[in-house]
Design a protein around this motif. Structure first.
Motif, PDB file in Angstrom:
ATOM      1  N   ALA A 217       0.829  -1.207   0.000  1.00 13.59           N
ATOM      2  CA  ALA A 217       0.000   0.000   0.000  1.00 13.59           C
ATOM      3  C   ALA A 217       0.861   1.254   0.000  1.00 13.59           C
ATOM      4  O   ALA A 217       0.573   2.234  -0.712  1.00 13.59           O
ATOM      5  CB  ALA A 217      -0.924  -0.005   1.212  1.00 13.59           C
ATOM      6  N   ALA A 218       1.928   1.250   0.788  1.00 18.87           N
ATOM      7  CA  ALA A 218       2.819   2.413   0.844  1.00 18.87           C
ATOM      8  C   ALA A 218       3.507   2.631  -0.500  1.00 18.87           C
ATOM      9  O   ALA A 218       3.676   3.776  -0.949  1.00 18.87           O
ATOM     10  CB  ALA A 218       3.853   2.218   1.948  1.00 18.87           C
ATOM     11  N   LEU A 219       3.893   1.539  -1.149  1.00 20.29           N
ATOM     12  CA  LEU A 219       4.534   1.645  -2.458  1.00 20.29           C
ATOM     13  C   LEU A 219       3.565   2.248  -3.475  1.00 20.29           C
ATOM     14  O   LEU A 219       3.945   3.113  -4.279  1.00 20.29           O
ATOM     15  CB  LEU A 219       5.002   0.266  -2.906  1.00 20.29           C
ATOM     16  N   GLU A 220       2.306   1.805  -3.446  1.00 23.63           N
ATOM     17  CA  GLU A 220       1.311   2.356  -4.370  1.00 23.63           C
ATOM     18  C   GLU A 220       1.105   3.844  -4.129  1.00 23.63           C
ATOM     19  O   GLU A 220       0.969   4.625  -5.083  1.00 23.63           O
ATOM     20  CB  GLU A 220      -0.018   1.612  -4.224  1.00 23.63           C
ATOM     21  N   LEU A 221       1.079   4.258  -2.875  1.00 20.73           N
ATOM     22  CA  LEU A 221       0.918   5.681  -2.569  1.00 20.73           C
ATOM     23  C   LEU A 221       2.089   6.486  -3.113  1.00 20.73           C
ATOM     24  O   LEU A 221       1.913   7.593  -3.651  1.00 20.73           O
ATOM     25  CB  LEU A 221       0.785   5.875  -1.058  1.00 20.73           C
ATOM     26  N   LEU A 222       3.288   5.953  -2.973  1.00 20.95           N
ATOM     27  CA  LEU A 222       4.470   6.642  -3.495  1.00 20.95           C
ATOM     28  C   LEU A 222       4.405   6.758  -5.012  1.00 20.95           C
ATOM     29  O   LEU A 222       4.677   7.825  -5.579  1.00 20.95           O
ATOM     30  CB  LEU A 222       5.728   5.888  -3.066  1.00 20.95           C
ATOM     31  N   LEU A 223       4.038   5.671  -5.682  1.00 13.81           N
ATOM     32  CA  LEU A 223       3.984   5.686  -7.141  1.00 13.81           C
ATOM     33  C   LEU A 223       2.873   6.616  -7.633  1.00 13.81           C
ATOM     34  O   LEU A 223       3.041   7.324  -8.639  1.00 13.81           O
ATOM     35  CB  LEU A 223       3.774   4.270  -7.675  1.00 13.81           C
ATOM     36  N   GLU A 224       1.747   6.626  -6.935  1.00 10.99           N
ATOM     37  CA  GLU A 224       0.663   7.533  -7.311  1.00 10.99           C
ATOM     38  C   GLU A 224       1.082   8.991  -7.149  1.00 10.99           C
ATOM     39  O   GLU A 224       0.771   9.840  -8.003  1.00 10.99           O
ATOM     40  CB  GLU A 224      -0.572   7.245  -6.460  1.00 10.99           C
ATOM     41  N   ALA A 225       1.787   9.280  -6.072  1.00 10.51           N
ATOM     42  CA  ALA A 225       2.279  10.645  -5.861  1.00 10.51           C
ATOM     43  C   ALA A 225       3.277  11.031  -6.943  1.00 10.51           C
ATOM     44  O   ALA A 225       3.261  12.156  -7.455  1.00 10.51           O
ATOM     45  CB  ALA A 225       2.916  10.763  -4.475  1.00 10.51           C
ATOM     46  N   ALA A 226       4.151  10.088  -7.312  1.00 14.14           N
ATOM     47  CA  ALA A 226       5.137  10.361  -8.360  1.00 14.14           C
ATOM     48  C   ALA A 226       4.445  10.575  -9.702  1.00 14.14           C
ATOM     49  O   ALA A 226       4.819  11.471 -10.476  1.00 14.14           O
ATOM     50  CB  ALA A 226       6.126   9.199  -8.453  1.00 14.14           C
ATOM     51  N   ARG A 227       3.421   9.788  -9.988  1.00 16.71           N
ATOM     52  CA  ARG A 227       2.684   9.938 -11.248  1.00 16.71           C
ATOM     53  C   ARG A 227       1.974  11.293 -11.298  1.00 16.71           C
ATOM     54  O   ARG A 227       1.992  11.976 -12.335  1.00 16.71           O
ATOM     55  CB  ARG A 227       1.674   8.808 -11.395  1.00 16.71           C
ATOM     56  N   THR A 228       1.380  11.686 -10.176  1.00 18.06           N
ATOM     57  CA  THR A 228       0.719  12.987 -10.116  1.00 18.06           C
ATOM     58  C   THR A 228       1.724  14.111 -10.328  1.00 18.06           C
ATOM     59  O   THR A 228       1.450  15.095 -11.038  1.00 18.06           O
ATOM     60  CB  THR A 228       0.015  13.168  -8.753  1.00 18.06           C
ATOM     61  N   ARG A 229       2.890  13.963  -9.731  1.00 16.85           N
ATOM     62  CA  ARG A 229       3.943  14.974  -9.889  1.00 16.85           C
ATOM     63  C   ARG A 229       4.401  15.058 -11.341  1.00 16.85           C
ATOM     64  O   ARG A 229       4.590  16.157 -11.868  1.00 16.85           O
ATOM     65  CB  ARG A 229       5.119  14.628  -8.971  1.00 16.85           C
TER      66      ARG A 229
END
Length: 239
Positions: A217-229
């Protein structure tokens, strides 16, 4: 091991040890990794390693200057084992997700070594390859260099931290792990809504979720934040 330096040209032992094997850096690292999982940090002693290899302990100085040098080699070996099975596809998020999960699985496969090596910077071959590979994925995805480094840092530290955290948990006796898991049901699950309304409202979810690692879950949150950025940066530049 104490600080002793043997010139590289003189390091390789040509004669077999008492057990009939020829020493090499790879053999010593594999043996050290096995002993760490069996005995913890105490395994990294000249005497114990020499006994396991059937070799004179002093011969280890032909390959490693001291035990910390060997620990760095063990940490780098764990990185290498992860990289050997990772094949980037060109989809940056999928590739980082795959690599992160492989790093986490590798830590759980060698929990004691993972805990000992998670905070180290080896400067060795496999670590250098990992840094280069992850930065390539991010830069080719379109992240500017400062952002690529920032996300690289967060990605790697997150994977290493969760690997060490979850590895430490697996090192507990099974009875202790089961007892701690049960606390979410027997303690948190019984807290009254009038005093702890938010815990009471989510108690069944806590009991179901807290027994598992939150790394995915933490990895998905990081990747989602990176994609948004990345989307934001592209919008700013019209890319």
């Amino acid at each position: 091991m104490s600080e002793r330096v043997v010139p590289p040209a003189e390091r390789r032992r040509r004669r077999p040890t008492k057990q009939g094997v020829v020493l090499s850096e790879e053999l010593i690292v594999r043996t050290a990794l096995r002993l760490i999982e069996e005995h913890g940090a105490d395994a990294l002693s000249v005497r114990r390693l020499g006994r396991a290899l059937g070799a004179d302990p002093s011969s280890l100085y032909r390959y490693f200057r001291h035990t910390d040098d060997l620990m760095l080699a063990v940490a780098d070996e764990l990185i290498g084992r992860t990289l050997r099975s990772w094949r980037p596809t060109g989809d940056w998020a999928a590739d980082l997700r795959d690599l992160g999960m492989r790093m986490h699985a590798g830590a759980l496969a060698h929990p004691r070594a993972a805990v000992l090596g998670a905070h180290r910077v080896t400067g060795r071959t496999h670590e250098i390859q990992a840094v280069e590979s992850i930065l390539r994925v991010l830069r080719e995805a379109g992240f500017p260099d400062p952002e690529a480094v920032r996300i690289y840092h967060a990605f790697v530290d997150q994977a290493l931290a969760f690997g060490a955290l979850d590895s430490a948990g697996t090192s507990l006796p099974r009875a202790a792990r089961d007892a701690e898991t049960e606390v979410w049901r027997t303690t948190y699950g019984r807290l009254p809504a009038d005093t702890h309304p938010h815990i009471a409202a989510t108690a069944r979810h806590l009991a179901a979720t807290m027994r598992r690692s939150s790394y995915p879950a933490a990895l998905e949150l990081l990747l989602e934040a990176a994609r948004t950025r990345l989307d934001h940066l592209r919008a700013e530049t019209g890319g």
